[in-house]
Motif scaffolding. Structure first.
Motif, PDB file in Angstrom:
ATOM      1  N   THR A 289      37.763  10.963  -3.783  1.00 34.12           N
ATOM      2  CA  THR A 289      39.020  11.332  -4.425  1.00 34.12           C
ATOM      3  C   THR A 289      39.772  10.065  -4.827  1.00 34.12           C
ATOM      4  O   THR A 289      39.789   9.083  -4.076  1.00 34.12           O
TER       5      THR A 289
ATOM      6  N   TRP B 268      43.103  13.032  -7.628  1.00 37.69           N
ATOM      7  CA  TRP B 268      42.078  13.628  -8.484  1.00 37.69           C
ATOM      8  C   TRP B 268      40.728  13.481  -7.791  1.00 37.69           C
ATOM      9  O   TRP B 268      40.279  12.377  -7.516  1.00 37.69           O
ATOM     10  N   THR B 269      40.115  14.614  -7.462  1.00 35.14           N
ATOM     11  CA  THR B 269      38.795  14.589  -6.840  1.00 35.14           C
ATOM     12  C   THR B 269      37.734  14.639  -7.929  1.00 35.14           C
ATOM     13  O   THR B 269      37.736  15.562  -8.761  1.00 35.14           O
TER      14      THR B 269
ATOM     15  N   GLU C 236      36.239  17.983  -9.617  1.00 36.80           N
ATOM     16  CA  GLU C 236      37.082  19.154  -9.353  1.00 36.80           C
ATOM     17  C   GLU C 236      37.032  20.174 -10.492  1.00 36.80           C
ATOM     18  O   GLU C 236      37.243  21.368 -10.273  1.00 36.80           O
ATOM     19  N   SER C 237      36.725  19.721 -11.710  1.00 40.99           N
ATOM     20  CA  SER C 237      36.594  20.655 -12.830  1.00 40.99           C
ATOM     21  C   SER C 237      35.136  20.858 -13.240  1.00 40.99           C
ATOM     22  O   SER C 237      34.757  21.963 -13.626  1.00 40.99           O
TER      23      SER C 237
ATOM     24  N   PHE D  90      30.611  16.613  -8.038  1.00 41.23           N
ATOM     25  CA  PHE D  90      31.275  15.855  -6.983  1.00 41.23           C
ATOM     26  C   PHE D  90      30.492  14.607  -6.613  1.00 41.23           C
ATOM     27  O   PHE D  90      29.290  14.494  -6.877  1.00 41.23           O
TER      28      PHE D  90
END
Length: 207
Positions: free
Chosen positions: A57, A67-68, A71-72, A76
Motif C-alpha cells: 500500500t 492506495w493499495t 485495489e481496482s 495486488f
C-alpha cells in the motif's frame, strides 16, 4: 502479518519520516525474479497497512490518500518483506505480483528491468503444471509422470557430463540448459521449485 515478520531495520519509529515531509520512497522488487517492478511513496499509515494486510500500500500524492496496488485491477502485490536502507529514508519492498504491475499492462513499470530468467522459467513451469495446456512439451512431461521426468533428467545429466569432456563450449552450454530445464520440471513435479534449492544453498553458504 506483523512487523516482526518483515525485515525492517531500523525499527518503524526510527525511520527518517521527517526528511521528505513524512514520505519515504519505496522501491518494489519481485521477490522471485528480483526485477524492479515500480516505485511509490509510503507514509506511516501506508507502511502499517502494507504490513498488516500483506498487500503493498502506498500514499498517493496526487489523490492525497492511501492506495493499495491492485485495489481496482485485482493485481495486488503480496508482501514478502520490507527493509530500510542504511540512511533509514528509503524502503525496499519484496513482493509477489498477482498480475501486471504497470498500469500499461506490463510486468514492470521499467520495461528493461533485469530479472532472473531461471526464476521466470520456474514460474512458467509452475503455470504449465497447473494449467496443462495442450501441445506443450512441459505438459507432456508432467502427463508422463515422475519416472519419465526422472529419466529425462538422468539422460540430460549424462549428456552434459559427456559434453564437458568431449565437446565444444556451445554444446556444453546447450546440454546444461536442457538439464536445468528438466531439473526444474522434476522439482515442480514434487511440489518444489527453484526457491527451495536457493534457500538450501544460502543456508550452506552461511554455515
Amino acid at each position: 502479518m506483523s512487523l516482526e515478520a518483515t525485515t525492517l531495520a531500523p525499527p518503524f519509529d526510527e525511520l527518517a519520516w521527517d526528511k521528505q515531509g513524512g514520505l519515504l520512497p519505496a522501491v518494489v522488487q519481485d521477490a522471485d525474479t528480483l526485477a524492479v517492478l515500480m516505485v511509490g511513496y509510503m507514509d506511516r499509515d501506508a507502511l502499517k497497512a502494507t504490513v498488516d494486510s500483506g498487500h503493498v500500500t502506498f500514499f498517493s500524492r496526487s489523490r492525497q490518500r492511501l492506495w493499495t496496488k491492485g485495489e481496482s485491477s485485482g493485481h495486488f502485490l503480496e508482501l514478502v518483506s520490507v527493509e530500510a536502507d542504511c540512511d533509514a529514508d528509503t524502503l525496499l519492498v519484496l513482493a509477489r505480483p498477482l498480475g501486471p504491475t504497470c498500469h500499461l499492462g506490463r510486468t514492470s513499470c521499467f520495461p528493461q528491468a533485469q530479472a532472473s530468467f531461471l526464476a521466470e522459467l520456474d514460474a512458467l513451469i509452475a503455470t504449465r503444471e497447473r494449467e496443462r495446456p495442450a501441445g506443450s512439451y512441459t505438459t507432456s512431461l508432467f502427463e508422463g509422470g515422475m519416472h519419465r521426468i526422472a529419466q529425462k533428467v538422468g539422460e540430460e545429466g549424462v549428456e552434459t557430463a559427456l559434453a564437458a569432456v568431449a565437446q565444444p563450449d556451445e554444446d556444453l552450454i546447450g546440454e546444461a540448459a536442457d538439464l536445468m530445464y528438466h531439473l526444474l520440471v522434476l522439482l515442480r513435479a514434487r511440489g518444489l521449485g527453484l526457491r527451495d534449492v536457493e534457500a538450501l544453498l544460502k543456508t550452506r553458504h552461511r554455515s
